[in-house]
Design a protein around this motif. Sequence first.
Motif, PDB file in Angstrom:
ATOM      1  N   HIS A 257       3.758   5.543   8.635  1.00  0.00           N
ATOM      2  CA  HIS A 257       2.948   6.745   8.419  1.00  0.00           C
ATOM      3  C   HIS A 257       3.834   7.963   8.666  1.00  0.00           C
ATOM      4  O   HIS A 257       4.252   8.209   9.799  1.00  0.00           O
TER       5      HIS A 257
ATOM      6  N   ASP B 251       4.625  -0.794   8.334  1.00  0.00           N
ATOM      7  CA  ASP B 251       3.609   0.145   7.846  1.00  0.00           C
ATOM      8  C   ASP B 251       3.953   1.530   8.396  1.00  0.00           C
ATOM      9  O   ASP B 251       3.712   1.834   9.558  1.00  0.00           O
TER      10      ASP B 251
ATOM     11  N   ARG C 267       3.305   0.780   3.126  1.00  0.00           N
ATOM     12  CA  ARG C 267       3.207  -0.488   3.863  1.00  0.00           C
ATOM     13  C   ARG C 267       4.033  -1.517   3.104  1.00  0.00           C
ATOM     14  O   ARG C 267       3.734  -1.856   1.957  1.00  0.00           O
TER      15      ARG C 267
ATOM     16  N   ASP D  49       0.845  -1.193   0.000  1.00  0.00           N
ATOM     17  CA  ASP D  49       0.000   0.000   0.000  1.00  0.00           C
ATOM     18  C   ASP D  49       0.878   1.240   0.000  1.00  0.00           C
ATOM     19  O   ASP D  49       1.934   1.254   0.643  1.00  0.00           O
TER      20      ASP D  49
ATOM     21  N   ARG E  21       2.406   7.438   3.298  1.00  0.00           N
ATOM     22  CA  ARG E  21       2.346   6.112   3.932  1.00  0.00           C
ATOM     23  C   ARG E  21       2.843   5.046   2.973  1.00  0.00           C
ATOM     24  O   ARG E  21       2.457   5.014   1.801  1.00  0.00           O
TER      25      ARG E  21
ATOM     26  N   GLN F 290       6.055  -5.348   3.067  1.00  0.00           N
ATOM     27  CA  GLN F 290       6.032  -6.663   3.719  1.00  0.00           C
ATOM     28  C   GLN F 290       7.023  -7.626   3.106  1.00  0.00           C
ATOM     29  O   GLN F 290       7.421  -7.490   1.946  1.00  0.00           O
TER      30      GLN F 290
ATOM     31  N   VAL G 131       5.852  -7.053   8.547  1.00  0.00           N
ATOM     32  CA  VAL G 131       5.209  -5.886   7.937  1.00  0.00           C
ATOM     33  C   VAL G 131       5.793  -4.606   8.538  1.00  0.00           C
ATOM     34  O   VAL G 131       6.035  -4.530   9.745  1.00  0.00           O
TER      35      VAL G 131
END
Lengths: 161, 161
Positions: free
Chosen positions: B78, B76, B65, B51, B63, B67, B74
């Motif tokens: 921000h 993630d 994300r 993402d 942002r 993995q 992961v």
Amino acid sequence: MSSTLLLKPDPKLDLVLERVIDAPRELLWTAWTTPEHVRQWFTPKPWIVTDCEIDLRPGGLFRTRMQSPDGKEVNDRHCCYLDIVPNERLVWTDALLPGYRPSGDPFITAVISLQPEGKATRYTATAIHRDEATRKNHEEMGFFDGWGTVADQLAEYVKGI
Amino acid sequence: MSSTLLLKPDPKLDLVLERVIDAPRELLWTAWTTPEHVRQWFTPKPWIVTDCEIDLRPGGLFRTRMQSPDGKEVNDRHCCYLDIVPNERLVWTDALLPGYRPSGDPFITAVISLQPEGKATRYTATAIHRDEATRKNHEEMGFFDGWGTVADQLAEYVKGI
């Protein structure tokens, strides 16, 4: 780029102090952005501001060194300006140091908003916190009393400039 | 206000990766600021970006994300944009969340600088840390290898857009 994202305050995370001050916003802006003025009203008396440094640009330093009347307690805060709209909005944070360097001790982002209301100014001071615990802690430390006293001192001070 | 303070990198506190990439800087800017492009090159393979969200304005969200191939790990992240000069400079930090809210886990401010060098671009990626320990830790985590691989992937990717 000029368009800046400022979110609406979140009551769970943020604290907002609002006043109408009987002064034009240009005067309040000057009082907020000039070191020799800031020294006169920025901390609740009998504490005093002994130093103030302002580099008024995004990424620039906003430093205030405050001390207790006996000089034994000192709060020397180095903050970083984020958003500057003359006469309208001033945003800075202690999560960053000048040049946008992360700080070791992040606590708040502060937003001062000045909106004309007739010949007076609607003065809104917002403290933005990372979580509910920090907001609660700040409220218990006396946010409304402290920032309210500062707003009163500011309103009184600008009568003389 | 448009004048922004970015300090010269401090070798004790900051890490700098520099490359000349054989592409116009406008193309690199597009690759850095468009989610569907960022997904293709932003994390060293075989990790993938699942993402990406971009609100390209000061205070806006960046942002990503990421993995691991098996999906078990992961990351993630921000972050918050601080300074945006199209085709030239992109600055963001994980010390703040969107709307300039302090984050709970500050690590770096990142600066991507794009300068024309003939038909190519001098690409400079700077990681700004709060102290020497964080800089050292980031270097030991593999800053040069990781950010270098990402720069290689970016250079390869933009050949096809």
